[in-house]
Scaffold this active site. Sequence first.
Site, PDB file in Angstrom:
ATOM      1  CD1 TRP A 107      -2.104  -1.988   1.734  1.00 53.35           C
ATOM      2  CD2 TRP A 107      -3.083  -1.445  -0.024  1.00 53.35           C
ATOM      3  NE1 TRP A 107      -3.395  -2.798   1.484  1.00 53.35           N
ATOM      4  CE2 TRP A 107      -3.701  -2.549   0.321  1.00 53.35           C
ATOM      5  CE3 TRP A 107      -3.388  -0.705  -1.192  1.00 53.35           C
ATOM      6  CZ2 TRP A 107      -4.684  -2.925  -0.403  1.00 53.35           C
ATOM      7  CZ3 TRP A 107      -4.460  -0.834  -1.839  1.00 53.35           C
ATOM      8  CH2 TRP A 107      -5.080  -2.230  -1.547  1.00 53.35           C
ATOM      9  CG  ASP A 177      -2.753   4.315   4.334  1.00 46.86           C
ATOM     10  OD1 ASP A 177      -3.687   4.394   5.159  1.00 46.86           O
ATOM     11  OD2 ASP A 177      -2.418   3.644   3.470  1.00 46.86           O
ATOM     12  CE  LYS A 201      -8.030  -1.842   5.874  1.00 45.75           C
ATOM     13  NZ  LYS A 201      -8.205  -3.056   4.985  1.00 45.75           N
TER      14      LYS A 201
HETATM   15  N1  PMP Z   1      -4.038   1.714   2.716  1.00 46.88           N
HETATM   16  C1  PMP Z   1      -3.741   0.654   3.594  1.00 46.88           C
HETATM   17  C2  PMP Z   1      -2.887   0.370   4.656  1.00 46.88           C
HETATM   18  C3  PMP Z   1      -4.746  -0.376   3.179  1.00 46.88           C
HETATM   19  O1  PMP Z   1      -5.010  -1.415   4.143  1.00 46.88           O
HETATM   20  C4  PMP Z   1      -5.791  -0.273   2.372  1.00 46.88           C
HETATM   21  C5  PMP Z   1      -6.777  -1.358   1.795  1.00 46.88           C
HETATM   22  N2  PMP Z   1      -6.925  -2.413   2.745  1.00 46.88           N
HETATM   23  C6  PMP Z   1      -5.513   0.869   1.485  1.00 46.88           C
HETATM   24  C7  PMP Z   1      -4.504   1.842   1.882  1.00 46.88           C
HETATM   25  C8  PMP Z   1      -6.599   0.752   0.275  1.00 46.88           C
HETATM   26  O2  PMP Z   1      -7.745   1.222   0.704  1.00 46.88           O
HETATM   27  P1  PMP Z   1      -9.080   1.293  -0.254  1.00 46.88           P
HETATM   28  O3  PMP Z   1      -9.309  -0.137  -1.000  1.00 46.88           O
HETATM   29  O4  PMP Z   1     -10.067   1.783   0.512  1.00 46.88           O
HETATM   30  O5  PMP Z   1      -8.620   2.201  -1.462  1.00 46.88           O
END
Ligand code: PMP
Length: 365
Positions: A107, A177, A201
Site C-alpha cells: 500500500w 495512512d 476496518k
Molecule cells: N492503505 C492501507 C494500509 C490499506 O490496508 C488499504 C486497503 N486495505 C488501502 C490503503 C486501500 O484502501 P481502499 O481499498 O479503501 O482504497
Amino acid sequence: MIETLKSVVHNFNAGPSILPKEVFQEASNAILDFNNTGLSILEIGHRTSLFDQVIEEAVHLSKELMKLDNDHEVLFLHGGASTQFFQVPMNLLSENEMAAYTDTGIWASKAIKEAKLFGHVEIVCSGKESGYTFLPKDFSVAPTAKYLHITSNNTIHGTQWKDLSFFNDYQVPLVADMSSDILSREVDFNKFDLIYAGAQKNIGAAGVNMVVVTKKILGKVDRALPTMMDYRNHIAERSLLNTPPVFAIYVCMLTLRWLKKQGGIPAIQEINDQKAKLFYEILDSLPLFKGAAAKEDRSKMNAVFVMKDPAQEKEFLDLCKQEGMIGIKGHRSVGGFRVSMYNALQIESVKAITDLMKDFAVRKG
Ligand code: PMP
C-alpha cells in the site's frame, strides 16, 4: 464472533471486516425506519437536518475519541484510501518540490507511485528487498521535504510501527495512512498534519474515508485543484460538497458511538493488546507455524503467518473453513495466512482460531 442462524462464524477478514453486532442491528433498523421517521436511512436527503445530525455526531465523536485540538478538521470523503494516495500530493506537493515516503509495504508503494505524478519523491527507507517483513528504522529526512508520509500499519505484511512519536523528530509535516489501525491504540493524533483511513476496518462501512487535516498545510501548492479534490472545499462544506455516502457515514457514526461506549481508545487498546498477545504466544509455541513479520514489528491488527511445510496449508485452510473461520487466507501477493483482529473482533474468536491451530498441530504430531 457472529451468531448466524446456522452456526457461529468468526470473521477475520482484512477489510471490509467485522463490525460490532450492535452496529449491524441498529443499521438494519435504520434501513427500515430511521429514528421513527417512517423513512429509511437510504432515502433521506443529505441536506436534511436528519442527516446533518448524523454527520455532526460522527465528526464530534471522532474529535472526542482522538482528542483532536481545534486545528484539526475531520472529513468524511469518497474514494477509498486509494484516492488519498493522489489527493494528498495534489494538495500538498508542487511539481518542483519533494516529499519523503517510507516504503514499508504494497500500500505504501502504491502511495509512492501516485505521489510521483505530482512532484519529486524521495524514498527514505524501504523494506521491499526483504519482502516488507520488517520496518527499516534508521533513515534520515531532508528538511526540505514538504511532508513525510508513513503507513502506520501494513495490512498485507503484518507489520506496524510501534512508536509513532519518533517521526516528529524529522521536523517536517507528517502524513499518515492509518487505514488498518486507526482508533485501535492510543496515538497523539495532533502530531500529524494529515491522517487518512479507509473506513472499512475500524471506523465503519466501506465507501468512505476519514481524513483528519490541519488547515495550515493547505493552499500552498501552485497548481489548480479540481473542486472535489481540494480539501479546503470539503472543510468549508463540512463534507457535504456533493452527495456523500450517507449510509456508510451513518454506519461510521454508529461504530464511533460503540467505541465510546467501550471506554474509547484506551479501553479498546487494552483488549487489542490481549488479543494480539494471545495469538502470537500460541503461534510461537507451535513449530508447525511461522510468523512472517519480524517479531519487533508485528502488527496487533493483522497477524501474518505461514506453515513450515507449505504442503499443509490447504488442509489447514479447509479446516478453518469447515469450522467457520472466515477470511484467514493471506493476501494474494504474499500467500500464507492472515488473521485480522480489528476492534470489533472479540477475544473469543482469537481463542477459537488458536484452539484450532493447536488441534491441527496435535493431529500432525
Ligand atoms: N492503505 C492501507 C494500509 C490499506 O490496508 C488499504 C486497503 N486495505 C488501502 C490503503 C486501500 O484502501 P481502499 O481499498 O479503501 O482504497
